[in-house]
Design a protein around this motif. Structure first.
Motif, PDB file in Angstrom:
ATOM      1  N   GLY A 105       0.811  -1.214   0.000  1.00 47.15           N
ATOM      2  CA  GLY A 105       0.000   0.000   0.000  1.00 47.15           C
ATOM      3  C   GLY A 105       0.840   1.257   0.000  1.00 47.15           C
ATOM      4  N   ARG A 106       0.253   2.368  -0.417  1.00 40.56           N
ATOM      5  CA  ARG A 106       0.982   3.621  -0.576  1.00 40.56           C
ATOM      6  C   ARG A 106       1.416   4.244   0.745  1.00 40.56           C
ATOM      7  N   THR A 107       0.841   3.801   1.852  1.00 41.91           N
ATOM      8  CA  THR A 107       1.228   4.342   3.153  1.00 41.91           C
ATOM      9  C   THR A 107       2.262   3.467   3.848  1.00 41.91           C
ATOM     10  N   VAL A 108       2.015   2.156   3.871  1.00 37.20           N
ATOM     11  CA  VAL A 108       2.904   1.237   4.589  1.00 37.20           C
ATOM     12  C   VAL A 108       4.233   1.042   3.861  1.00 37.20           C
ATOM     13  N   TYR A 109       4.193   0.943   2.524  1.00 37.78           N
ATOM     14  CA  TYR A 109       5.424   0.632   1.804  1.00 37.78           C
ATOM     15  C   TYR A 109       6.516   1.679   1.990  1.00 37.78           C
ATOM     16  N   PRO A 110       6.245   2.980   1.839  1.00 40.16           N
ATOM     17  CA  PRO A 110       7.311   3.964   2.073  1.00 40.16           C
ATOM     18  C   PRO A 110       7.877   3.904   3.491  1.00 40.16           C
ATOM     19  N   ALA A 111       7.000   3.644   4.466  1.00 41.38           N
ATOM     20  CA  ALA A 111       7.472   3.545   5.854  1.00 41.38           C
ATOM     21  C   ALA A 111       8.381   2.336   6.026  1.00 41.38           C
ATOM     22  N   LEU A 112       8.013   1.216   5.401  1.00 43.47           N
ATOM     23  CA  LEU A 112       8.833   0.012   5.467  1.00 43.47           C
ATOM     24  C   LEU A 112      10.189   0.253   4.815  1.00 43.47           C
TER      25      LEU A 112
ATOM     26  N   TRP B 206      19.575  11.180   1.354  1.00 41.07           N
ATOM     27  CA  TRP B 206      18.842  11.892   0.308  1.00 41.07           C
ATOM     28  C   TRP B 206      18.131  10.952  -0.657  1.00 41.07           C
ATOM     29  N   CYS B 207      18.639   9.750  -0.781  1.00 45.72           N
ATOM     30  CA  CYS B 207      18.050   8.810  -1.742  1.00 45.72           C
ATOM     31  C   CYS B 207      16.607   8.458  -1.372  1.00 45.72           C
ATOM     32  N   GLN B 208      16.325   8.330  -0.081  1.00 39.28           N
ATOM     33  CA  GLN B 208      14.962   8.036   0.345  1.00 39.28           C
ATOM     34  C   GLN B 208      14.043   9.226   0.093  1.00 39.28           C
ATOM     35  N   ASP B 209      14.531  10.411   0.379  1.00 37.94           N
ATOM     36  CA  ASP B 209      13.748  11.623   0.142  1.00 37.94           C
ATOM     37  C   ASP B 209      13.379  11.729  -1.329  1.00 37.94           C
ATOM     38  N   VAL B 210      14.359  11.490  -2.189  1.00 36.59           N
ATOM     39  CA  VAL B 210      14.160  11.636  -3.631  1.00 36.59           C
ATOM     40  C   VAL B 210      13.165  10.606  -4.172  1.00 36.59           C
ATOM     41  N   ILE B 211      13.299   9.364  -3.758  1.00 36.14           N
ATOM     42  CA  ILE B 211      12.396   8.348  -4.296  1.00 36.14           C
ATOM     43  C   ILE B 211      10.963   8.578  -3.808  1.00 36.14           C
ATOM     44  N   MET B 212      10.821   9.078  -2.583  1.00 35.66           N
ATOM     45  CA  MET B 212       9.479   9.401  -2.092  1.00 35.66           C
ATOM     46  C   MET B 212       8.890  10.585  -2.854  1.00 35.66           C
ATOM     47  N   ALA B 213       9.736  11.551  -3.191  1.00 39.81           N
ATOM     48  CA  ALA B 213       9.278  12.703  -3.972  1.00 39.81           C
ATOM     49  C   ALA B 213       8.845  12.267  -5.366  1.00 39.81           C
ATOM     50  N   ALA B 214       9.618  11.393  -5.982  1.00 38.70           N
ATOM     51  CA  ALA B 214       9.312  10.943  -7.340  1.00 38.70           C
ATOM     52  C   ALA B 214       8.018  10.142  -7.393  1.00 38.70           C
ATOM     53  N   ARG B 215       7.724   9.412  -6.323  1.00 41.33           N
ATOM     54  CA  ARG B 215       6.490   8.611  -6.289  1.00 41.33           C
ATOM     55  C   ARG B 215       5.301   9.403  -5.777  1.00 41.33           C
ATOM     56  N   GLY B 216       5.557  10.576  -5.197  1.00 43.03           N
ATOM     57  CA  GLY B 216       4.476  11.353  -4.611  1.00 43.03           C
ATOM     58  C   GLY B 216       4.019  10.817  -3.274  1.00 43.03           C
ATOM     59  N   ASP B 217       4.932  10.181  -2.528  1.00 45.61           N
ATOM     60  CA  ASP B 217       4.584   9.614  -1.222  1.00 45.61           C
ATOM     61  C   ASP B 217       4.391  10.709  -0.176  1.00 45.61           C
TER      62      ASP B 217
ATOM     63  N   ALA C 257      14.086  15.413  -8.782  1.00 45.55           N
ATOM     64  CA  ALA C 257      13.994  15.476  -7.316  1.00 45.55           C
ATOM     65  C   ALA C 257      15.361  15.674  -6.677  1.00 45.55           C
ATOM     66  N   TYR C 258      16.392  15.033  -7.227  1.00 41.31           N
ATOM     67  CA  TYR C 258      17.742  15.254  -6.709  1.00 41.31           C
ATOM     68  C   TYR C 258      18.138  16.717  -6.856  1.00 41.31           C
ATOM     69  N   ARG C 259      17.894  17.263  -8.034  1.00 40.27           N
ATOM     70  CA  ARG C 259      18.307  18.634  -8.324  1.00 40.27           C
ATOM     71  C   ARG C 259      17.494  19.658  -7.524  1.00 40.27           C
ATOM     72  N   ALA C 260      16.333  19.250  -7.045  1.00 40.49           N
ATOM     73  CA  ALA C 260      15.492  20.149  -6.245  1.00 40.49           C
ATOM     74  C   ALA C 260      15.820  20.099  -4.754  1.00 40.49           C
TER      75      ALA C 260
END
Length: 220
Positions: free
Chosen positions: A64-71, A101-112, A164-167
């Motif tokens: 799910g979109r909530t549990v997966y990013p937290a995991l 930063w890698c976690q921040d970026v992937i969450m930004a790209a997915r819209g988490d 997202a990295y560049r931002a």
């Protein structure tokens, strides 16, 4: 015990950060510098394989979109905590494959949701002495991912990751390297960047095969 030198390689999937981080750690050891490679992944391949085995498309579809990013964020945090502990106990130069930063970026790209909370928690982790962003064209990155035959990446997602990295607020402090170059070209540029950071702690050491050429970009 003083803080070890930490060198982080970040970039989109297919930028070559894992290959370059492993090779950098090996080159440092060849020069007599105590260095170790550390992977700081969130476990995405594992979760995707589990999901597919259960008939789901990927980890997000399974959890799910909530549990997966937290995991994912929790697994990455555990990996980074282990990295810091081992590096400090051993005093080795730590070559980091991915960092906070890698976690921040992937969450930004997915819209988490939850990016702000993750950034707040990850603030406990030390900033590496050197952070190298391997700037890789999305098309080149996509080709490399396909060539390794483990997984695939959508071009739109790779573009979102790069943006997202560049931002990131910290992006201006990263050293940007041309990730589209050949492995040898990227390695030469990377060696040139890490010389000063390693020498400050380990003392000057001979650098074999280092080329300070056009593939080393200025610090932006």
């Amino acid at each position: 015990m003083g803080r070890p030198v930490m060198i982080a390689l970040i970039g989109v999937d297919g930028s070559g950060k894992t290959t370059q981080a492993r090779a950098l750690a090996a080159r440092l050891r060849e020069q007599g510098i105590r260095a170790r490679y550390f992977e700081n992944a969130g476990g995405r391949p594992l979760w995707n394989r589990l999901a597919q085995a259960l008939g789901r498309a990927d980890g997000t579809a399974l959890f799910g979109r909530t549990v997966y990013p937290a995991l994912e964020a929790t697994v990455r945090a555990a990996a980074m905590a282990r990295t810091v502990a081992v590096a400090r106990l051993t005093g080795r130069v730590a070559v980091l494959d991915r960092w906070t930063w890698c976690q921040d970026v992937i969450m930004a790209a997915r819209g988490d949701r939850g990016r702000r909370a993750v950034r707040a928690v990850y603030a406990v982790f030390p900033r590496p002495a050197v952070v190298c962003f391997l700037a890789t064209s999305p098309g080149v990155a996509q080709w490399r991912v396909a060539a390794r035959g483990i997984d695939t990446e959508e071009l739109a997602h790779l573009r979102a990751l790069d943006a997202a990295y560049r931002a990131l607020p910290e992006f201006g402090s990263f050293v940007t390297l041309d990730g589209d170059g050949t492995p040898d070209e990227v390695a030469a540029a990377l060696d040139a960047v890490v010389d000063a950071a390693v020498d400050a702690v380990a003392g000057p050491a001979p650098r074999r095969g280092v080329k300070k050429g056009p593939f080393l970009y200025r610090r932006r």
